[in-house]
Structure formats: C-alpha cells, structure tokens
Design a protein around this motif. Structure first.
Motif, PDB file in Angstrom:
ATOM      1  N   MET A 174       2.642  -0.336  13.573  1.00  0.00           N
ATOM      2  CA  MET A 174       2.400  -1.767  13.519  1.00  0.00           C
ATOM      3  C   MET A 174       1.241  -2.144  14.452  1.00  0.00           C
ATOM      4  O   MET A 174       0.387  -2.929  14.083  1.00  0.00           O
TER       5      MET A 174
ATOM      6  N   THR B  25     -12.326   0.550   7.832  1.00  0.00           N
ATOM      7  CA  THR B  25     -11.114  -0.041   8.396  1.00  0.00           C
ATOM      8  C   THR B  25     -10.225  -0.631   7.307  1.00  0.00           C
ATOM      9  O   THR B  25      -9.007  -0.551   7.391  1.00  0.00           O
TER      10      THR B  25
ATOM     11  N   GLN C 194      -1.203  -0.195  15.533  1.00  0.00           N
ATOM     12  CA  GLN C 194      -2.456   0.360  15.036  1.00  0.00           C
ATOM     13  C   GLN C 194      -3.011  -0.508  13.905  1.00  0.00           C
ATOM     14  O   GLN C 194      -4.215  -0.750  13.827  1.00  0.00           O
ATOM     15  N   ARG C 195      -2.145  -1.005  13.050  1.00  0.00           N
ATOM     16  CA  ARG C 195      -2.580  -1.864  11.956  1.00  0.00           C
ATOM     17  C   ARG C 195      -3.155  -3.179  12.486  1.00  0.00           C
ATOM     18  O   ARG C 195      -4.145  -3.694  11.968  1.00  0.00           O
TER      19      ARG C 195
ATOM     20  N   GLY D 157      -4.000   4.233   4.931  1.00  0.00           N
ATOM     21  CA  GLY D 157      -3.953   5.035   6.140  1.00  0.00           C
ATOM     22  C   GLY D 157      -2.686   5.849   6.269  1.00  0.00           C
ATOM     23  O   GLY D 157      -2.684   6.938   6.850  1.00  0.00           O
ATOM     24  N   HIS D 158      -1.578   5.342   5.717  1.00  0.00           N
ATOM     25  CA  HIS D 158      -0.322   6.088   5.793  1.00  0.00           C
ATOM     26  C   HIS D 158      -0.409   7.414   5.044  1.00  0.00           C
ATOM     27  O   HIS D 158       0.177   8.410   5.470  1.00  0.00           O
TER      28      HIS D 158
ATOM     29  N   MET E  70      -6.394   0.570   6.608  1.00  0.00           N
ATOM     30  CA  MET E  70      -5.252  -0.347   6.546  1.00  0.00           C
ATOM     31  C   MET E  70      -4.513  -0.206   5.227  1.00  0.00           C
ATOM     32  O   MET E  70      -3.298  -0.346   5.159  1.00  0.00           O
ATOM     33  N   TRP E  71      -5.253   0.062   4.164  1.00  0.00           N
ATOM     34  CA  TRP E  71      -4.661   0.128   2.836  1.00  0.00           C
ATOM     35  C   TRP E  71      -3.970   1.469   2.591  1.00  0.00           C
ATOM     36  O   TRP E  71      -2.817   1.508   2.161  1.00  0.00           O
TER      37      TRP E  71
ATOM     38  N   LEU F  30      -6.622  -2.391  13.783  1.00  0.00           N
ATOM     39  CA  LEU F  30      -7.548  -2.214  12.659  1.00  0.00           C
ATOM     40  C   LEU F  30      -7.882  -3.547  11.992  1.00  0.00           C
ATOM     41  O   LEU F  30      -9.017  -3.774  11.578  1.00  0.00           O
ATOM     42  N   ARG F  31      -6.898  -4.430  11.900  1.00  0.00           N
ATOM     43  CA  ARG F  31      -7.142  -5.727  11.278  1.00  0.00           C
ATOM     44  C   ARG F  31      -8.153  -6.531  12.084  1.00  0.00           C
ATOM     45  O   ARG F  31      -9.065  -7.143  11.523  1.00  0.00           O
TER      46      ARG F  31
END
Length: 66
Positions: A1, A47, A3-4, A54-55, A51-52, A7-8
């Motif tokens: 959370m 980035t 890290q997101r 990355g998982h 975010m889209w 990145l945002r």
C-alpha cells in the motif's frame, strides 16, 4: 500500500511538466520538448505501468529469486 502511494505521487509530480509543455506558449516549446519527451513522459508511463501491473512483476522477480 505504501509503495503504491509513493508511485502515485511520483506519477502525479511527473505529470506537472507535461501539462506545462502542453499549455506553454508556442515559442517556449523547443525548451521543454527534450526533457518532456525523454525524461518526464517515459518515467510517468513507467510509474503508471508499475501501479497497474507491478504485482505481476514482483511475483515474477520473487519466483526467480527462490
């Protein structure tokens, strides 16, 4: 959370110079074009992709490390 969230914010901050490029006076465009094309836009795309999807990248990296 966390890290997101980082990145945002990086994504949002990198979008600011792109807006400046789009709405700047026409005679100023040659000054803004190279950094916008080769630095800000590619980093913003990167980035956004992290975010889209990355998982999936983190899952792929963790499988290779094991």
């Amino acid at each position: 959370m966390n890290q997101r969230l980082i990145l945002r914010w990086i994504h949002i901050i990198l979008a600011i110079p792109i807006y400046g490029y789009i709405y700047s006076p026409f005679d100023k465009l040659p000054l803004y074009a190279p950094p916008t094309r080769f630095v800000f836009f590619p980093l913003m795309v990167l980035t956004g992709l992290l975010m889209w999807k990355g998982h999936l990248l983190r899952r792929l990296v963790s499988k290779r490390a094991a």
